[in-house]
Design a protein around this motif. Structure first.
Motif, PDB file in Angstrom:
ATOM      1  N   LEU A   1     -23.039 -12.916 -26.734  1.00  0.00           N
ATOM      2  CA  LEU A   1     -22.434 -14.013 -25.986  1.00  0.00           C
ATOM      3  C   LEU A   1     -23.048 -14.013 -24.585  1.00  0.00           C
ATOM      4  CD1 LEU A   1     -18.883 -13.232 -27.261  1.00  0.00           C
ATOM      5  CD2 LEU A   1     -19.852 -15.538 -27.335  1.00  0.00           C
ATOM      6  N   VAL A   2     -23.540 -15.155 -24.152  1.00  0.00           N
ATOM      7  CA  VAL A   2     -24.214 -15.250 -22.842  1.00  0.00           C
ATOM      8  C   VAL A   2     -23.257 -14.773 -21.743  1.00  0.00           C
ATOM      9  CG1 VAL A   2     -25.290 -16.814 -21.176  1.00  0.00           C
ATOM     10  CG2 VAL A   2     -25.640 -17.147 -23.637  1.00  0.00           C
ATOM     11  N   TYR A   3     -23.801 -13.893 -20.854  1.00  0.00           N
ATOM     12  CA  TYR A   3     -22.936 -13.208 -19.894  1.00  0.00           C
ATOM     13  C   TYR A   3     -22.665 -14.059 -18.650  1.00  0.00           C
ATOM     14  CZ  TYR A   3     -20.796  -8.920 -18.077  1.00  0.00           C
ATOM     15  OH  TYR A   3     -19.919  -7.970 -17.619  1.00  0.00           O
ATOM     16  N   SER A   4     -22.099 -15.241 -18.851  1.00  0.00           N
ATOM     17  CA  SER A   4     -21.638 -16.027 -17.698  1.00  0.00           C
ATOM     18  C   SER A   4     -20.545 -16.986 -18.148  1.00  0.00           C
ATOM     19  CB  SER A   4     -22.806 -16.791 -17.056  1.00  0.00           C
ATOM     20  OG  SER A   4     -23.130 -17.914 -17.821  1.00  0.00           O
ATOM     21  N   HIS A   5     -19.701 -17.353 -17.193  1.00  0.00           N
ATOM     22  CA  HIS A   5     -18.598 -18.279 -17.424  1.00  0.00           C
ATOM     23  C   HIS A   5     -17.794 -17.928 -18.689  1.00  0.00           C
ATOM     24  CE1 HIS A   5     -21.151 -20.154 -14.394  1.00  0.00           C
ATOM     25  NE2 HIS A   5     -20.011 -20.590 -13.913  1.00  0.00           N
ATOM     26  N   GLN A   6     -17.367 -18.927 -19.490  1.00  0.00           N
ATOM     27  CA  GLN A   6     -16.426 -18.611 -20.581  1.00  0.00           C
ATOM     28  C   GLN A   6     -17.023 -17.690 -21.652  1.00  0.00           C
ATOM     29  OE1 GLN A   6     -13.934 -21.611 -22.289  1.00  0.00           O
ATOM     30  NE2 GLN A   6     -13.444 -22.541 -20.321  1.00  0.00           N
ATOM     31  N   SER A   7     -18.302 -17.907 -22.013  1.00  0.00           N
ATOM     32  CA  SER A   7     -18.879 -17.010 -23.029  1.00  0.00           C
ATOM     33  C   SER A   7     -18.977 -15.583 -22.476  1.00  0.00           C
ATOM     34  CB  SER A   7     -20.244 -17.514 -23.496  1.00  0.00           C
ATOM     35  OG  SER A   7     -21.143 -17.607 -22.413  1.00  0.00           O
ATOM     36  N   GLY A   8     -19.241 -15.459 -21.185  1.00  0.00           N
ATOM     37  CA  GLY A   8     -19.288 -14.138 -20.555  1.00  0.00           C
ATOM     38  C   GLY A   8     -17.913 -13.494 -20.508  1.00  0.00           C
ATOM     39  N   ALA A   9     -16.893 -14.297 -20.261  1.00  0.00           N
ATOM     40  CA  ALA A   9     -15.522 -13.773 -20.248  1.00  0.00           C
ATOM     41  C   ALA A   9     -15.130 -13.330 -21.666  1.00  0.00           C
ATOM     42  CB  ALA A   9     -14.546 -14.816 -19.720  1.00  0.00           C
ATOM     43  N   LEU A  10     -15.632 -14.025 -22.691  1.00  0.00           N
ATOM     44  CA  LEU A  10     -15.379 -13.601 -24.079  1.00  0.00           C
ATOM     45  C   LEU A  10     -16.118 -12.295 -24.366  1.00  0.00           C
ATOM     46  CD1 LEU A  10     -15.556 -17.040 -25.911  1.00  0.00           C
ATOM     47  CD2 LEU A  10     -13.521 -15.585 -25.687  1.00  0.00           C
ATOM     48  N   ASN A  11     -17.348 -12.177 -23.843  1.00  0.00           N
ATOM     49  CA  ASN A  11     -18.117 -10.944 -23.982  1.00  0.00           C
ATOM     50  C   ASN A  11     -17.322  -9.785 -23.358  1.00  0.00           C
ATOM     51  OD1 ASN A  11     -20.111  -8.868 -23.591  1.00  0.00           O
ATOM     52  ND2 ASN A  11     -21.730 -10.395 -23.753  1.00  0.00           N
ATOM     53  N   GLU A  12     -16.833  -9.986 -22.123  1.00  0.00           N
ATOM     54  CA  GLU A  12     -16.026  -8.965 -21.449  1.00  0.00           C
ATOM     55  C   GLU A  12     -14.744  -8.659 -22.232  1.00  0.00           C
ATOM     56  OE1 GLU A  12     -15.811  -6.730 -18.954  1.00  0.00           O
ATOM     57  OE2 GLU A  12     -17.952  -7.036 -19.024  1.00  0.00           O
ATOM     58  N   SER A  13     -14.101  -9.707 -22.715  1.00  0.00           N
ATOM     59  CA  SER A  13     -12.846  -9.519 -23.432  1.00  0.00           C
ATOM     60  C   SER A  13     -13.057  -8.722 -24.721  1.00  0.00           C
ATOM     61  CB  SER A  13     -12.214 -10.879 -23.748  1.00  0.00           C
ATOM     62  OG  SER A  13     -11.065 -10.702 -24.551  1.00  0.00           O
ATOM     63  N   LEU A  14     -14.118  -9.044 -25.465  1.00  0.00           N
ATOM     64  CA  LEU A  14     -14.387  -8.293 -26.696  1.00  0.00           C
ATOM     65  C   LEU A  14     -14.647  -6.819 -26.384  1.00  0.00           C
ATOM     66  CD1 LEU A  14     -16.534 -10.907 -28.636  1.00  0.00           C
ATOM     67  CD2 LEU A  14     -14.399  -9.877 -29.460  1.00  0.00           C
ATOM     68  N   ALA A  15     -15.325  -6.549 -25.273  1.00  0.00           N
ATOM     69  CA  ALA A  15     -15.568  -5.153 -24.888  1.00  0.00           C
ATOM     70  C   ALA A  15     -14.237  -4.462 -24.565  1.00  0.00           C
ATOM     71  CB  ALA A  15     -16.535  -5.084 -23.709  1.00  0.00           C
ATOM     72  N   ASP A  16     -13.308  -5.178 -23.953  1.00  0.00           N
ATOM     73  CA  ASP A  16     -11.973  -4.606 -23.709  1.00  0.00           C
ATOM     74  C   ASP A  16     -11.192  -4.432 -25.011  1.00  0.00           C
ATOM     75  OD1 ASP A  16     -12.268  -4.350 -20.982  1.00  0.00           O
ATOM     76  OD2 ASP A  16     -11.024  -6.071 -20.453  1.00  0.00           O
ATOM     77  N   VAL A  17     -11.293  -5.413 -25.901  1.00  0.00           N
ATOM     78  CA  VAL A  17     -10.573  -5.346 -27.188  1.00  0.00           C
ATOM     79  C   VAL A  17     -10.982  -4.087 -27.950  1.00  0.00           C
ATOM     80  CG1 VAL A  17     -10.578  -6.392 -29.515  1.00  0.00           C
ATOM     81  CG2 VAL A  17     -10.071  -7.800 -27.497  1.00  0.00           C
ATOM     82  N   PHE A  18     -12.294  -3.857 -28.086  1.00  0.00           N
ATOM     83  CA  PHE A  18     -12.729  -2.692 -28.857  1.00  0.00           C
ATOM     84  C   PHE A  18     -12.621  -1.403 -28.026  1.00  0.00           C
ATOM     85  CE2 PHE A  18     -14.592  -6.314 -31.096  1.00  0.00           C
ATOM     86  CZ  PHE A  18     -13.950  -6.128 -32.312  1.00  0.00           C
TER      87      PHE A  18
ATOM     88  N   HIS B   1      -3.241 -17.010 -18.367  1.00  0.00           N
ATOM     89  CA  HIS B   1      -2.957 -18.315 -18.971  1.00  0.00           C
ATOM     90  C   HIS B   1      -3.978 -19.334 -18.454  1.00  0.00           C
ATOM     91  CE1 HIS B   1      -0.857 -22.035 -20.036  1.00  0.00           C
ATOM     92  NE2 HIS B   1      -0.131 -21.294 -20.870  1.00  0.00           N
ATOM     93  N   MET B   2      -4.311 -20.320 -19.290  1.00  0.00           N
ATOM     94  CA  MET B   2      -5.289 -21.337 -18.893  1.00  0.00           C
ATOM     95  C   MET B   2      -4.873 -22.105 -17.636  1.00  0.00           C
ATOM     96  SD  MET B   2      -8.010 -21.086 -20.596  1.00  0.00           S
ATOM     97  CE  MET B   2      -8.999 -22.568 -20.367  1.00  0.00           C
ATOM     98  N   ASP B   3      -3.588 -22.196 -17.373  1.00  0.00           N
ATOM     99  CA  ASP B   3      -3.120 -22.880 -16.153  1.00  0.00           C
ATOM    100  C   ASP B   3      -3.665 -22.203 -14.892  1.00  0.00           C
ATOM    101  OD1 ASP B   3      -1.709 -24.581 -17.700  1.00  0.00           O
ATOM    102  OD2 ASP B   3       0.282 -23.713 -17.279  1.00  0.00           O
ATOM    103  N   ASP B   4      -3.967 -20.921 -15.001  1.00  0.00           N
ATOM    104  CA  ASP B   4      -4.429 -20.155 -13.831  1.00  0.00           C
ATOM    105  C   ASP B   4      -5.913 -19.801 -13.920  1.00  0.00           C
ATOM    106  OD1 ASP B   4      -1.708 -20.024 -12.888  1.00  0.00           O
ATOM    107  OD2 ASP B   4      -1.367 -18.537 -14.478  1.00  0.00           O
ATOM    108  N   PHE B   5      -6.636 -20.458 -14.832  1.00  0.00           N
ATOM    109  CA  PHE B   5      -8.072 -20.226 -15.010  1.00  0.00           C
ATOM    110  C   PHE B   5      -8.778 -20.300 -13.653  1.00  0.00           C
ATOM    111  CE2 PHE B   5     -12.435 -21.380 -15.890  1.00  0.00           C
ATOM    112  CZ  PHE B   5     -12.761 -20.632 -16.993  1.00  0.00           C
ATOM    113  N   VAL B   6      -9.653 -19.323 -13.363  1.00  0.00           N
ATOM    114  CA  VAL B   6     -10.306 -19.259 -12.048  1.00  0.00           C
ATOM    115  C   VAL B   6     -11.726 -19.832 -12.134  1.00  0.00           C
ATOM    116  CG1 VAL B   6     -11.080 -17.723 -10.189  1.00  0.00           C
ATOM    117  CG2 VAL B   6      -8.936 -17.227 -11.412  1.00  0.00           C
ATOM    118  N   GLU B   7     -11.973 -20.902 -11.375  1.00  0.00           N
ATOM    119  CA  GLU B   7     -13.327 -21.464 -11.274  1.00  0.00           C
ATOM    120  C   GLU B   7     -14.032 -20.743 -10.138  1.00  0.00           C
ATOM    121  OE1 GLU B   7     -14.778 -23.616 -13.168  1.00  0.00           O
ATOM    122  OE2 GLU B   7     -13.145 -24.699 -14.191  1.00  0.00           O
ATOM    123  N   THR B   8     -15.115 -20.032 -10.448  1.00  0.00           N
ATOM    124  CA  THR B   8     -15.848 -19.304  -9.414  1.00  0.00           C
ATOM    125  C   THR B   8     -17.294 -19.120  -9.861  1.00  0.00           C
ATOM    126  OG1 THR B   8     -16.019 -17.195  -8.221  1.00  0.00           O
ATOM    127  CG2 THR B   8     -15.060 -17.094 -10.418  1.00  0.00           C
TER     128      THR B   8
END
Ligand SMILES: [Zn+2]
Length: 345
Positions: free
Chosen positions: A176-193, A250-257
């Motif tokens: 997963l490309v390491y930026s924005h939402q795909s990067g956050a999914l990459n980070e999340s999967l690393a936390d999940v496992f 939650h998506m309501d608090d999604f951070v744009e940066t």
């Protein structure tokens, strides 16, 4: 293998930047040097060839090196597969953490090391002086000793070791490309496992797990439990020097940066919480309930490298249905979890 740009460091830059602005000259110096290291990654002498992997499925091939506070990789080999404890906590924690991660992927998912072909698991400890980070460089794991004031040695938490190695698995599965939402999914999967490796090692049910990433990493001078909380993103730490955990749940608090590769260590709180909600709703062991659904999704050929949260959530739901059936409680729990964090309507 598909490689992602730059090192995947455990501590995000915004945390080190806060320490670099601190009043203590010693802390300032450690954080600045760590940040310099992390941004000048390509100058590092990385291992060019890996040592032999394991030809026996079910058995890892581990190599732990000691950099002796220098910045050359991999350093001196101090512990190889099958050898006894060395007596150096960093060396032995790295060795056992690599083994715990290997066992999770092998025993639960029948994956033989990161590439499923027995790839050697290589680690270096005592990297640099007061180096405040750990990273996966595309081939091996590297751990600093921390500064002793805010951070303990980075081998102290098995989920940090498993997090970094999981970046290796993710890279082999198409990255997963390491930026924005795909990067956050990459980070999340690393936390999940990462978290799953700890739960599996300790035989913890979802209800018993702490759902923390990096517990033990902070010294007792820091007001915080860990670097991240999958159960309560945003509540892992709140410290005068480090500031407050910036993760939304939650998506309501999604951070744009634009910082942190577009908030990869920040917005990962949202998919982390979805996974945790599903695991707790289903009860029992996460490696028997949601873990396999998330693993199926990670290795799913339909998972695009630029995947965002909504298609990822739909893919986990589809994999829950494929594995457990459309009217199963597993599929229902996954759907409800993504609704709970505002990703699915
Ligand atoms: Zn990471």
């Amino acid at each position: 293998m598909t490689c992602v740009a730059g090192p995947q460091t455990f501590l995000p830059p915004y945390l080190l930047e806060r320490i670099a602005g601190s009043a203590s000259p010693r802390l300032r110096e450690s954080a600045r040097r760590t940040l310099y290291e992390d941004t000048h990654f390509r100058a590092r002498a990385a291992v060019s060839t890996l040592p032999p992997g394991s030809t026996v499925r079910g058995r890892p091939a581990r190599y732990v090196h000691d950099a002796q506070q220098l910045r050359t990789l991999p350093g001196e080999l101090v512990r190889a597969e099958g050898s006894a404890d060395s007596g150096d906590p960093a060396v032995d924690e790295a060795y056992h953490g690599l083994g715990d991660t290997y066992r999770l992927f092998w025993e639960v998912f029948q994956r033989h090391s990161l590439d499923d072909r027995g790839m050697a698991l290589v680690a270096t400890v005592h990297y640099g002086e007061n180096y405040e980070n750990a990273f996966w460089d595309g081939r091996q794991m590297v751990f600093g000793d921390g500064d002793g004031e805010l951070f303990n040695r980075f081998t102290i938490a098995v989920d940090v070791i498993a997090h970094e190695l999981s970046h290796g698995v993710i890279a082999y599965e198409g990255a997963l490309v390491y930026s924005h939402q795909s990067g956050a999914l990459n980070e999340s999967l690393a936390d999940v496992f990462g978290s799953l490796a700890k739960q599996y090692r300790d035989r913890q049910r979802a209800a018993e797990a702490d759902w923390l990433i990096g517990a033990g990493l902070f010294t007792d001078r820091v007001k915080g439990r860990a670097l991240r909380s999958m159960a309560e993103p945003g509540n892992a730490y709140d410290d005068p020097l480090l500031g407050r955990d910036p993760q939304p749940g939650h998506m309501d608090d999604f951070v744009e940066t634009q910082d942190d590769h577009g908030g990869v260590h920040i917005n990962s709180g949202i998919p982390n919480r979805a996974y945790q909600l599903a695991a707790v709703a289903l009860g029992g062991y996460a490696w028997e309930s949601v873990g396999p659904i998330w693993y199926d999704t990670l290795i799913d050929s339909r998972l695009a490298s630029d995947c965002e949260f909504v298609p990822f959530a739909e893919l986990t739901l589809d994999n829950a249905v494929r594995r457990f059936g459309s009217s199963s409680r597993q599929a229902e729990a996954v759907r409800e979890a993504w609704r709970g964090v505002g990703v699915l309507p």
